[in-house]
Motif scaffolding. Structure first.
Motif, PDB file in Angstrom:
ATOM      1  N   LEU A 158     -20.701  21.294  -3.584  1.00  0.00           N
ATOM      2  CA  LEU A 158     -20.166  22.604  -3.357  1.00  0.00           C
ATOM      3  C   LEU A 158     -19.698  22.658  -1.693  1.00  0.00           C
ATOM      4  CD1 LEU A 158     -20.361  25.762  -3.666  1.00  0.00           C
ATOM      5  CD2 LEU A 158     -22.472  25.755  -2.501  1.00  0.00           C
ATOM      6  N   GLY A 159     -20.073  21.760  -0.956  1.00  0.00           N
ATOM      7  CA  GLY A 159     -19.463  21.473   0.557  1.00  0.00           C
ATOM      8  C   GLY A 159     -18.306  20.997   0.493  1.00  0.00           C
ATOM      9  N   GLU A 171     -22.868  31.142  -4.501  1.00  0.00           N
ATOM     10  CA  GLU A 171     -22.601  29.473  -5.197  1.00  0.00           C
ATOM     11  C   GLU A 171     -24.087  28.947  -4.605  1.00  0.00           C
ATOM     12  OE1 GLU A 171     -20.654  27.847  -6.943  1.00  0.00           O
ATOM     13  OE2 GLU A 171     -19.553  29.563  -7.332  1.00  0.00           O
ATOM     14  N   THR A 172     -24.288  29.290  -3.381  1.00  0.00           N
ATOM     15  CA  THR A 172     -25.551  28.279  -2.957  1.00  0.00           C
ATOM     16  C   THR A 172     -27.073  28.912  -3.753  1.00  0.00           C
ATOM     17  OG1 THR A 172     -26.107  29.902  -1.144  1.00  0.00           O
ATOM     18  CG2 THR A 172     -24.760  28.051  -0.737  1.00  0.00           C
ATOM     19  N   GLN A 173     -26.866  30.052  -4.419  1.00  0.00           N
ATOM     20  CA  GLN A 173     -28.053  30.418  -5.329  1.00  0.00           C
ATOM     21  C   GLN A 173     -28.064  29.785  -6.319  1.00  0.00           C
ATOM     22  OE1 GLN A 173     -30.382  32.183  -3.295  1.00  0.00           O
ATOM     23  NE2 GLN A 173     -28.889  31.514  -1.873  1.00  0.00           N
ATOM     24  N   GLU A 185     -26.101  18.435  -5.037  1.00  0.00           N
ATOM     25  CA  GLU A 185     -25.397  19.972  -5.552  1.00  0.00           C
ATOM     26  C   GLU A 185     -24.765  20.303  -4.221  1.00  0.00           C
ATOM     27  OE1 GLU A 185     -29.800  20.126  -4.731  1.00  0.00           O
ATOM     28  OE2 GLU A 185     -28.666  19.202  -6.242  1.00  0.00           O
ATOM     29  N   LEU A 186     -25.532  20.204  -3.004  1.00  0.00           N
ATOM     30  CA  LEU A 186     -24.741  20.981  -1.699  1.00  0.00           C
ATOM     31  C   LEU A 186     -23.470  19.995  -1.459  1.00  0.00           C
ATOM     32  CD1 LEU A 186     -27.854  21.817   0.203  1.00  0.00           C
ATOM     33  CD2 LEU A 186     -26.642  23.218  -1.114  1.00  0.00           C
ATOM     34  N   PRO A 209     -27.095  26.233  -7.043  1.00  0.00           N
ATOM     35  CA  PRO A 209     -26.801  24.859  -6.995  1.00  0.00           C
ATOM     36  C   PRO A 209     -26.618  23.913  -7.959  1.00  0.00           C
ATOM     37  CG  PRO A 209     -28.944  25.202  -6.143  1.00  0.00           C
ATOM     38  CD  PRO A 209     -28.687  26.534  -6.731  1.00  0.00           C
ATOM     39  N   TYR A 253     -15.784  23.149  -0.913  1.00  0.00           N
ATOM     40  CA  TYR A 253     -15.307  24.167   0.113  1.00  0.00           C
ATOM     41  C   TYR A 253     -14.110  23.803   1.315  1.00  0.00           C
ATOM     42  CZ  TYR A 253     -15.918  28.226   3.331  1.00  0.00           C
ATOM     43  OH  TYR A 253     -15.714  29.065   4.084  1.00  0.00           O
TER      44      TYR A 253
END
Length: 122
Positions: free
Chosen positions: A34-35, A109-111, A30-31, A113, A38
């Motif tokens: 997202l990463g 977004e990190t909250q 999930e990170l 994932p 970004y």
């Protein structure tokens, strides 16, 4: 053996971009998603940045890559080791309003994932 040639600006940017995406392979799924999104958005957004801003952009992303490489180590994410760094108040004071909004959106977004990253922000 000849003298190694220096990289062009475009080659340097491409190498850094690919290095960051490669490092993200060591993150939880999930990170990573997202990463990766970004990174793509940021590199695209700064494609035509003025030389001074582009230099700072590359310096910051190179620092991020080095920091992430240290945190991930050889085997990827380690259970008890946190990923990321804290941002000081002084660093926050130097951000432009749009950067603060972007940082807050990234935090949100990190909250969540499990939710896929929003790719409609182009």
């Amino acid at each position: 053996m000849g003298v190694p040639q220096t990289l062009t600006h475009v080659q340097s940017v491409r190498m850094l971009y690919k290095s960051v995406l490669r490092l993200h392979r060591g993150l939880p799924a999930e990170l990573k998603a997202l990463g990766d999104q970004y990174v793509r958005d940021e590199f695209r957004r700064h494609r035509d940045a003025p030389a001074r801003e582009a230099g700072l952009f590359l310096q910051e992303w190179a620092g991020y890559a080095l920091n992430l490489a240290r945190q991930l180590g050889v085997r990827g994410v380690k259970g008890a080791r946190p990923i990321g760094t804290h941002i000081s108040e002084e660093q926050l004071d130097h951000l432009r309003p749009e950067q603060l909004v972007q940082l807050y959106e990234l935090f949100q977004e990190t909250q969540n994932p499990s939710r896929p990253p929003d790719s409609a922000s182009d």
